[in-house]
Design an enzyme around this catalytic site. Structure first.
Site, PDB file in Angstrom:
ATOM      1  N   ASP A  13       0.822  -1.219   0.000  1.00 24.38           N
ATOM      2  CA  ASP A  13       0.000   0.000   0.000  1.00 24.38           C
ATOM      3  C   ASP A  13       0.852   1.264   0.000  1.00 24.38           C
ATOM      4  OD1 ASP A  13      -2.431  -1.397   0.082  1.00 24.38           O
ATOM      5  OD2 ASP A  13      -2.409  -1.517   2.264  1.00 24.38           O
ATOM      6  N   ARG A  93       0.214   4.348  16.386  1.00 21.34           N
ATOM      7  CA  ARG A  93      -0.069   5.222  15.241  1.00 21.34           C
ATOM      8  C   ARG A  93       0.168   6.707  15.512  1.00 21.34           C
ATOM      9  NH1 ARG A  93       1.025   1.347  12.013  1.00 21.34           N
ATOM     10  NH2 ARG A  93      -0.676  -0.064  11.486  1.00 21.34           N
ATOM     11  N   ASP A 122      -6.779   2.922  11.221  1.00 21.10           N
ATOM     12  CA  ASP A 122      -5.519   3.666  11.175  1.00 21.10           C
ATOM     13  C   ASP A 122      -5.643   5.008  10.464  1.00 21.10           C
ATOM     14  OD1 ASP A 122      -4.162   1.825  12.672  1.00 21.10           O
ATOM     15  OD2 ASP A 122      -3.505   0.658  10.945  1.00 21.10           O
ATOM     16  N   SER A 173      -1.925 -10.183   6.862  1.00 17.45           N
ATOM     17  CA  SER A 173      -1.571  -8.780   7.059  1.00 17.45           C
ATOM     18  C   SER A 173      -1.145  -8.618   8.516  1.00 17.45           C
ATOM     19  CB  SER A 173      -2.788  -7.912   6.751  1.00 17.45           C
ATOM     20  OG  SER A 173      -2.619  -6.662   7.359  1.00 17.45           O
TER      21      SER A 173
HETATM   22  N1  ARG Z   1      -7.702  -3.937  14.581  1.00 16.99           N
HETATM   23  C1  ARG Z   1      -6.532  -3.451  15.227  1.00 16.99           C
HETATM   24  C2  ARG Z   1      -6.590  -1.979  15.419  1.00 16.99           C
HETATM   25  O1  ARG Z   1      -7.341  -1.338  14.745  1.00 16.99           O
HETATM   26  C3  ARG Z   1      -5.245  -3.913  14.567  1.00 16.99           C
HETATM   27  C4  ARG Z   1      -5.046  -3.636  13.129  1.00 16.99           C
HETATM   28  C5  ARG Z   1      -3.765  -4.257  12.724  1.00 16.99           C
HETATM   29  N2  ARG Z   1      -3.468  -4.228  11.359  1.00 16.99           N
HETATM   30  C6  ARG Z   1      -2.985  -5.281  10.654  1.00 16.99           C
HETATM   31  N3  ARG Z   1      -2.656  -5.084   9.425  1.00 16.99           N
HETATM   32  N4  ARG Z   1      -2.840  -6.450  11.156  1.00 16.99           N
HETATM   33  O2  ARG Z   1      -5.896  -1.442  16.256  1.00 16.99           O
END
Ligand code: ARG
Length: 400
Positions: A13, A93, A122, A173
């Site tokens: 991405d 983040r 995110d 992922s």
């Molecule tokens: N759902 C979690 C959050 O929003 C983790 C997201 C993690 N991303 C990944 N590509 N595994 O904090």
């Protein structure tokens, strides 16, 4: 010269954002920023290598210590928990965004790009933090803006000579930092599909973990862990060490349904060995030293804190307000917790503190320091209103 700062992980991405920024968004200079919050060293290196191939000005920012001290330890003090998730990706983040803003300020840049999709959390976390720290920033989110699909991204990457070999090999992922590892995608998206052993890297399967109990002592000072088994360690290395110890014992796997900010329910798998152990130990410490009403209030404050952290509202004034309360309570959260790890299980087996609100003399059945007769009046009048209510019910029945 038009320059844009790209929050860069080295994945598909974010990598396609590089040619896109140049060719479709009209930037002359793309600056890539990769923030090290404890992801594997190969990932950091791979991002730098790809950036070099793609000809960006690349910055790697080591933020591990700051992440451990200011983010993970704040999470411990707030008993960070969102629907069973210790918020590992979430809390990283804002720091990643803050570091990108620092680089931008140095270069005099005001435009940013990130690779988040329009489905996840995110995008909120990164954009909120950038705008809080640079209110006039311009932010591009090409994957979201162009409603991209993975197959379009792969075709585009091939056409623009963006290296994608590793991305093609990846089934899952994964997002990783000191506080945990998130695994999504593939068949894991099916809520009823049991996670295969291969998704785990930090935790042994409980069945394969050693057949022996491991007992640990964790020392806390002002609500944060300072030593394991009497050996002091700085925040980042303490977390790394705890990830290893707990992971070896098969502790730290989490499999939940999670409500994302947009309302999507998603299936999430996490490995957060250090977080699981340190949060349990911290709660045990608080249970010993805080008053019952402090604990009740803190549960509400902690829940608000977790919801802000989940949404990435890290720089929201409410978070500071909540933390003022949290900090006040943590002054007494010092002492030692003893716990045992065994094949995926964690049990607290001891706790002590100079601030313990516990008196053996008072609680014991065997001592005379507590004059039991003094309880009589309190017990009699306890639940006064219920008693009055039932008396009234009787009276009205008779009047009918
Ligand atoms: N759902 C979690 C959050 O929003 C983790 C997201 C993690 N991303 C990944 N590509 N595994 O904090």
């Amino acid at each position: 010269m038009k320059q844009v700062v790209l929050v860069y992980s080295g994945g598909l991405d974010t990598s396609i954002c590089i040619p896109l920024m140049r060719e479709e968004y009209g930037y002359d200079k793309v600056v890539t920023v990769t923030v090290d919050v404890g992801q594997p060293a190969e990932d950091i290196q791979q991002a730098a290598d790809k950036a070099k191939i793609l000809g960006t000005e690349h910055h790697t920012v080591d933020a591990k210590d700051e992440f451990a001290r200011e983010y993970c330890f704040a999470a411990i003090q707030a008993n960070a928990d969102y629907e069973g998730y210790p918020l590992s990706t979430s809390i990283a983040r804002p720091l990643i965004a803050a570091k990108a803003v620092e680089v931008a300020k140095k270069l005099g840049a005001t435009a940013f790009a990130h690779g988040c999709t329009g489905k996840g959390n995110d995008q909120f976390r990164i954009e909120y933090a950038i705008r809080a720290l640079m209110p006039d920033a311009i932010i591009h989110a090409p994957v979201r803006e162009r409603n991209m699909t993975r197959s379009w991204e792969i075709e585009y990457a091939k056409a623009k000579n963006v290296p994608i070999k590793q991305s093609l090999e990846k089934i899952w992922s994964i997002d990783e930092n000191l506080w945990g590892r998130s695994i999504e995608g593939g068949r894991l998206e099916e809520p009823n599909y049991a996670p295969p052993e291969e998704i785990f890297q930090w935790t042994k399967s409980p069945m394969a973990a050693k057949d022996q109990v491991q007992e640990l002592r964790i020392d806390f000072k002002n609500g944060v862990p300072v030593a394991i088994d009497g050996i002091s360690a700085a925040p980042a290395s303490l977390i790394v060490k705890m990830n290893e110890i707990a992971g070896n014992n098969g502790v730290g796997r989490i499999d939940i349904m999670e409500d994302r900010m947009l309302g999507l329910k998603v299936r999430e798998n996490y490995e957060c060995p250090a977080a699981v152990v340190l949060l349990a130990a911290h709660k045990a410490m608080e249970a010993l030293v805080l008053t019952a009403s402090e604990i009740r209030m803190k549960q509400r404050v902690d829940a608000e804190w977790a919801s802000l952290a989940y949404q990435g509202l890290w720089f929201d004034p409410l978070k500071d307000d909540l933390e003022a309360f949290i900090q006040a309570t943590q002054k007494r959260v010092s002492g030692t917790v003893t716990l045992r790890l065994y094949k995926g299980n964690l049990s607290i087996v001891g706790r002590e503190s100079p601030w313990a609100l516990y008196s053996e003399d008072l609680a014991s059945y065997d001592t005379a320091t507590f004059d039991q007769r003094e309880s009589t009046g309190m017990v009699k009048n306890f639940g006064m209103q219920q008693r009055m209510f039932f008396a009234l019910v009787e009276k009205h029945k008779q009047n009918q």
